[in-house]
Design an enzyme around this catalytic site. Structure first.
Site, PDB file in Angstrom:
ATOM      1  N   ARG A   1      11.988   0.014  -4.584  1.00 36.46           N
ATOM      2  CA  ARG A   1      12.235   0.848  -3.407  1.00 36.46           C
ATOM      3  C   ARG A   1      13.262   0.236  -2.467  1.00 36.46           C
ATOM      4  NH1 ARG A   1       6.253   2.498  -1.471  1.00 36.46           N
ATOM      5  NH2 ARG A   1       7.289   2.259   0.549  1.00 36.46           N
TER       6      ARG A   1
ATOM      7  N   ARG B   1       7.598  -5.970  -5.871  1.00 38.40           N
ATOM      8  CA  ARG B   1       7.009  -4.719  -6.386  1.00 38.40           C
ATOM      9  C   ARG B   1       7.985  -3.915  -7.234  1.00 38.40           C
ATOM     10  NH1 ARG B   1       4.512  -0.406  -2.381  1.00 38.40           N
ATOM     11  NH2 ARG B   1       6.496  -0.742  -1.318  1.00 38.40           N
TER      12      ARG B   1
ATOM     13  N   ARG C   1       9.108  -1.580   9.053  1.00 40.09           N
ATOM     14  CA  ARG C   1       7.866  -0.906   8.622  1.00 40.09           C
ATOM     15  C   ARG C   1       6.638  -1.578   9.230  1.00 40.09           C
ATOM     16  NH1 ARG C   1       8.665  -1.363   2.464  1.00 40.09           N
ATOM     17  NH2 ARG C   1       6.621  -0.381   2.268  1.00 40.09           N
TER      18      ARG C   1
ATOM     19  N   LYS D   1      -2.660   0.022  -0.940  1.00 43.66           N
ATOM     20  CA  LYS D   1      -3.214   1.383  -0.872  1.00 43.66           C
ATOM     21  C   LYS D   1      -2.950   2.151  -2.168  1.00 43.66           C
ATOM     22  CE  LYS D   1      -0.643   2.421   2.746  1.00 43.66           C
ATOM     23  NZ  LYS D   1       0.090   1.155   2.982  1.00 43.66           N
TER      24      LYS D   1
ATOM     25  N   ARG E   1      -0.842   8.355   9.875  1.00 44.68           N
ATOM     26  CA  ARG E   1      -0.135   7.136  10.262  1.00 44.68           C
ATOM     27  C   ARG E   1       0.116   7.080  11.754  1.00 44.68           C
ATOM     28  NH1 ARG E   1       2.483   5.838   5.252  1.00 44.68           N
ATOM     29  NH2 ARG E   1       3.767   4.013   5.454  1.00 44.68           N
TER      30      ARG E   1
HETATM   31  P1  AP5 Z   1       0.973  -1.219  -3.234  1.00 42.95           P
HETATM   32  O1  AP5 Z   1      -0.351  -0.799  -3.784  1.00 42.95           O
HETATM   33  O2  AP5 Z   1       2.189  -0.574  -3.783  1.00 42.95           O
HETATM   34  O3  AP5 Z   1       0.931  -1.184  -1.635  1.00 42.95           O
HETATM   35  P2  AP5 Z   1       0.861   0.030  -0.597  1.00 42.95           P
HETATM   36  O4  AP5 Z   1      -0.201  -0.291   0.403  1.00 42.95           O
HETATM   37  O5  AP5 Z   1       0.780   1.331  -1.318  1.00 42.95           O
HETATM   38  O6  AP5 Z   1       2.239  -0.195   0.147  1.00 42.95           O
HETATM   39  P3  AP5 Z   1       3.426   0.816   0.457  1.00 42.95           P
HETATM   40  O7  AP5 Z   1       4.658  -0.043   0.623  1.00 42.95           O
HETATM   41  O8  AP5 Z   1       3.489   1.913  -0.532  1.00 42.95           O
HETATM   42  O9  AP5 Z   1       2.965   1.355   1.828  1.00 42.95           O
HETATM   43  P4  AP5 Z   1       3.804   2.031   2.899  1.00 42.95           P
HETATM   44  O10 AP5 Z   1       2.722   2.509   3.769  1.00 42.95           O
HETATM   45  O11 AP5 Z   1       4.787   1.151   3.560  1.00 42.95           O
HETATM   46  O12 AP5 Z   1       4.723   3.082   2.109  1.00 42.95           O
HETATM   47  P5  AP5 Z   1       4.610   4.646   1.865  1.00 42.95           P
HETATM   48  O13 AP5 Z   1       5.118   4.913   0.517  1.00 42.95           O
HETATM   49  O14 AP5 Z   1       3.279   5.145   2.244  1.00 42.95           O
HETATM   50  O15 AP5 Z   1       1.071  -2.803  -3.424  1.00 42.95           O
HETATM   51  C1  AP5 Z   1       2.254  -3.536  -3.055  1.00 42.95           C
HETATM   52  C2  AP5 Z   1       2.578  -4.625  -4.095  1.00 42.95           C
HETATM   53  O16 AP5 Z   1       1.570  -5.632  -4.058  1.00 42.95           O
HETATM   54  C3  AP5 Z   1       2.593  -4.122  -5.543  1.00 42.95           C
HETATM   55  O17 AP5 Z   1       3.601  -4.809  -6.238  1.00 42.95           O
HETATM   56  C4  AP5 Z   1       1.191  -4.473  -6.083  1.00 42.95           C
HETATM   57  O18 AP5 Z   1       1.199  -4.693  -7.497  1.00 42.95           O
HETATM   58  C5  AP5 Z   1       0.864  -5.743  -5.309  1.00 42.95           C
HETATM   59  N1  AP5 Z   1      -0.559  -5.846  -4.965  1.00 42.95           N
HETATM   60  C6  AP5 Z   1      -1.409  -4.818  -4.585  1.00 42.95           C
HETATM   61  N2  AP5 Z   1      -2.636  -5.294  -4.284  1.00 42.95           N
HETATM   62  C7  AP5 Z   1      -2.574  -6.647  -4.460  1.00 42.95           C
HETATM   63  C8  AP5 Z   1      -3.540  -7.696  -4.310  1.00 42.95           C
HETATM   64  N3  AP5 Z   1      -4.807  -7.449  -3.910  1.00 42.95           N
HETATM   65  N4  AP5 Z   1      -3.129  -8.961  -4.565  1.00 42.95           N
HETATM   66  C9  AP5 Z   1      -1.842  -9.222  -4.958  1.00 42.95           C
HETATM   67  N5  AP5 Z   1      -0.880  -8.273  -5.135  1.00 42.95           N
HETATM   68  C10 AP5 Z   1      -1.256  -7.002  -4.884  1.00 42.95           C
HETATM   69  O19 AP5 Z   1       5.661   5.201   2.934  1.00 42.95           O
HETATM   70  C11 AP5 Z   1       7.045   4.995   2.788  1.00 42.95           C
HETATM   71  C12 AP5 Z   1       7.803   5.661   3.934  1.00 42.95           C
HETATM   72  O20 AP5 Z   1       7.586   7.093   3.895  1.00 42.95           O
HETATM   73  C13 AP5 Z   1       7.378   5.263   5.361  1.00 42.95           C
HETATM   74  O21 AP5 Z   1       7.994   4.073   5.785  1.00 42.95           O
HETATM   75  C14 AP5 Z   1       7.840   6.505   6.153  1.00 42.95           C
HETATM   76  O22 AP5 Z   1       9.233   6.504   6.360  1.00 42.95           O
HETATM   77  C15 AP5 Z   1       7.496   7.652   5.209  1.00 42.95           C
HETATM   78  N6  AP5 Z   1       6.120   8.164   5.405  1.00 42.95           N
HETATM   79  C16 AP5 Z   1       5.128   8.219   4.464  1.00 42.95           C
HETATM   80  N7  AP5 Z   1       3.999   8.744   4.981  1.00 42.95           N
HETATM   81  C17 AP5 Z   1       4.271   9.032   6.283  1.00 42.95           C
HETATM   82  C18 AP5 Z   1       3.501   9.576   7.350  1.00 42.95           C
HETATM   83  N8  AP5 Z   1       2.229   9.946   7.161  1.00 42.95           N
HETATM   84  N9  AP5 Z   1       4.110   9.716   8.552  1.00 42.95           N
HETATM   85  C19 AP5 Z   1       5.399   9.371   8.751  1.00 42.95           C
HETATM   86  N10 AP5 Z   1       6.187   8.840   7.785  1.00 42.95           N
HETATM   87  C20 AP5 Z   1       5.631   8.669   6.555  1.00 42.95           C
HETATM   88 MG    MG Z   2       2.107   2.960  -1.573  1.00 41.72          MG
END
Ligand code: AP5
Ligand code: MG
Ligand code: ZN
Length: 213
Positions: free
Chosen positions: A160, A126, A171, A13, A87
């Protein structure tokens, strides 16, 4: 244009949102990045969410809805890409109400379909630019010049705490139980489209661009 990117942890994402920001002149609203910025600043909100985030669980809906509402307000109608929000079903409902109140609407909800087993390796490899948030990977996506961010030239990167395998497991559980139920919610509204998130990064970008045309 207002877009949601939906998918489990590591679906890509953040990687894709950053690319779309530039190409379509949209603003990425990534709730995880916002929370990490709150933590880095030492704010009360940052302290409140620290332990929950590191464990891999979701922060409560009321906190997240208030946070996103204030950011959407600041855009003054400029288009956005939501990354990490909504979410839960209550967050999706609150978003609809918020947008309707402002006379705005969602144009596309894009599901990034992925194979969960492959994502553990994505997350373990990552690392992220401290300054601009660009996401890299030890093997899949290294910076063009080793140790230097392609986007902003910074030499500072972080990993992270919630990318540890124990937290990743929680997660994924949170995604299955709390987030996946919003897919039928948007399917029912006929704005859900799916791309293959297992394709390589450029290919996923092309698929998303086809949806946005
Ligand atoms: P990346 O693009 O970083 O993936 P992502 O989908 O952004 O994954 P996240 O881990 O950021 O998602 P998340 O939803 O768990 O975390 P968030 O920060 O939102 O890609 C991942 C890796 O793969 C990278 O190294 C990239 O280079 C590689 N890659 C990407 N695409 C690829 C491909 N096609 N092929 C190969 N490699 C690839 O949330 C974190 C925490 O915050 C949550 O757990 C929660 O505690 C809190 N939080 C955030 N939002 C909310 C909400 N709305 N409600 C409640 N809690 C929330
Ligand atoms: Mg992300
Ligand atoms: Zn950078």
């Amino acid at each position: 244009m207002n877009v949601i990117l939906l998918g489990p942890p590591g679906a890509g994402k953040g990687t894709q949102a950053k690319r779309l920001e530039e190409k379509y002149g949209l603003t990425q609203l990534a709730t995880g990045d916002m929370l990490r910025a709150e933590r880095a600043s030492g704010s009360a909100l940052g302290k409140q969410v620290q332990a929950i985030m590191d464990s891999g669980r979701l922060v409560d809906d009321a906190t997240m809805i208030a946070l996103i509402a204030s950011r959407i307000d600041k855009l003054g109608g400029k288009g956005f890409i939501l990354d990490g929000f909504p979410r839960t079903v209550p967050q999706a409902e609150a978003l609809d109400a918020m947008l309707a109140h402002k006379g705005l609407k969602l144009d596309h909800v894009i599901e990034m379909a992925v194979d969960e087993a492959a994502l553990v390796a994505r997350l373990a490899g990552r690392f992220t630019c401290v300054k601009c948030g660009a996401s890299y990977h030890d093997t899949n996506h290294r910076p063009k010049v080793d140790g230097v961010c392609d986007v902003c030239g910074t030499r500072d990167f972080v990993r992270r705490a919630d990318d540890r395998p124990e937290a990743v497991k929680i997660r994924f559980e949170a995604y299955r139980k709390q987030t996946a139920p919003i897919l039928p919610y948007y399917r029912g509204k006929k704005i859900l489209e799916t791309v293959d998130g297992m394709a390589d990064i450029d290919d996923v970008t092309r698929q998303i661009e086809t949806v946005l045309k």
